[in-house]
Design a protein around this motif. Sequence first.
Motif, short mmCIF file in Angstrom:
data_model
loop_
_atom_site.label_atom_id
_atom_site.label_comp_id
_atom_site.label_asym_id
_atom_site.label_seq_id
_atom_site.Cartn_x
_atom_site.Cartn_y
_atom_site.Cartn_z
N PHE A 71 6.71 -29.16 12.22
CA PHE A 71 5.97 -29.32 13.47
C PHE A 71 5.66 -27.97 14.08
O PHE A 71 4.53 -27.72 14.54
CB PHE A 71 6.76 -30.18 14.46
N VAL A 83 6.90 -24.38 21.75
CA VAL A 83 7.26 -25.59 21.03
C VAL A 83 8.66 -26.00 21.47
O VAL A 83 9.59 -25.20 21.41
CB VAL A 83 7.23 -25.36 19.50
N CYS A 89 1.92 -20.17 23.61
CA CYS A 89 2.36 -21.56 23.58
C CYS A 89 3.87 -21.65 23.34
O CYS A 89 4.50 -20.68 22.90
CB CYS A 89 1.61 -22.37 22.52
N LYS A 99 5.12 -35.59 19.95
CA LYS A 99 5.48 -36.37 18.76
C LYS A 99 6.92 -36.84 18.87
O LYS A 99 7.79 -36.12 19.36
CB LYS A 99 5.36 -35.53 17.48
N GLU A 112 1.15 -25.24 26.40
CA GLU A 112 0.45 -23.96 26.50
C GLU A 112 0.59 -23.39 27.90
O GLU A 112 0.59 -24.12 28.89
CB GLU A 112 -1.03 -24.14 26.16
N LEU A 160 4.35 -29.67 22.24
CA LEU A 160 3.65 -28.39 22.19
C LEU A 160 3.01 -28.19 23.55
O LEU A 160 2.26 -29.07 24.02
CB LEU A 160 2.59 -28.38 21.10
N ASP A 178 2.96 -26.06 11.88
CA ASP A 178 1.62 -26.64 11.98
C ASP A 178 1.05 -26.48 13.39
O ASP A 178 -0.16 -26.23 13.55
CB ASP A 178 1.65 -28.12 11.59
N SER A 179 1.88 -26.61 14.40
CA SER A 179 1.41 -26.46 15.78
C SER A 179 0.97 -25.03 16.06
O SER A 179 -0.08 -24.79 16.67
CB SER A 179 2.52 -26.86 16.77
N ASP A 210 0.52 -31.55 22.91
CA ASP A 210 0.86 -32.52 21.86
C ASP A 210 2.27 -33.05 22.10
O ASP A 210 3.13 -32.35 22.64
CB ASP A 210 0.78 -31.84 20.49
N ARG A 252 -2.27 -24.24 14.18
CA ARG A 252 -3.41 -24.86 14.85
C ARG A 252 -3.77 -24.08 16.13
O ARG A 252 -4.95 -23.83 16.40
CB ARG A 252 -3.08 -26.31 15.18
N HIS A 253 -2.76 -23.68 16.88
CA HIS A 253 -3.00 -22.99 18.14
C HIS A 253 -3.61 -21.61 17.92
O HIS A 253 -4.49 -21.18 18.68
CB HIS A 253 -1.68 -22.86 18.91
#
Length: 257
Positions: free
Chosen positions: A50, A169, A167, A225, A252, A250, A53-54, A223, A57-58
Amino acid sequence: MTAASEKTSSASASVDPAEIAHFSAMAATWWDPKGPFKPLHNLNPTRIAFARDSLCRHFNRDPKDAEPLQGLRILDIGCGGGLLTEPMTRLGATMVGADASEKNIKTAQAHANDMELDIDYRNITAEELADAGEKFDAILNMEVIEHVADIPSFLTACHGLLKDEGCMVMSTLNRTAKSWIMAIAGAEYIMRWLPKGTHDWQKFLKPSELSRALRSTGFETLDLKGMVYHPLSGEWSLDDHDFSVNYLILTEKKQDG
């Protein structure tokens, strides 16, 4: 061991001395996959996936690259023995691992040395890092917030530690009947995966509560999850709908003003 024997900063409002003493007492067992941190070892692949990938993507990175986080400076706050810090280093990030427990940091540094990994480990709190003017592209804040004493102070420090558009997590436990059964009754008393007293169910945060706390300290949730445990395989997976026990966020940093 008493809380007084552990090096912490009295100026750090988010630090709970009892929590630091509890985890310091287990510091030598961080890297034992069958020891007290077995649940984290089982959870780690899902947390890493997670986070990777987060962050990709960011920051518009390709997660299939060998070192997709190259060039990013990332803080692992409450890093413990480095179970997340090391994998993120292998993904190319420049990692700073911070923990209020001096014993945890010594364990983490020794293991990193054995693995020949260059990681900047520090016995320091989020508030102290923020006061020093440190800045990071991203923060990992995993299984930490349910142990802090002052959530607004802690999140405010994290906000100050991020660069603009940085960001964070996060992962933590929801406050539900199911989480009490699994994380406390099951993990601590029945299966004895964790020492009794590792978690305080009253300090667990519902996703709505955490999102509200984040929003009030200048974060925007991007996000959410759930993490679901599969007892037959002993593995975890991400879920878009089930947040009843563990979940990941996630978030920001909003622009000031």
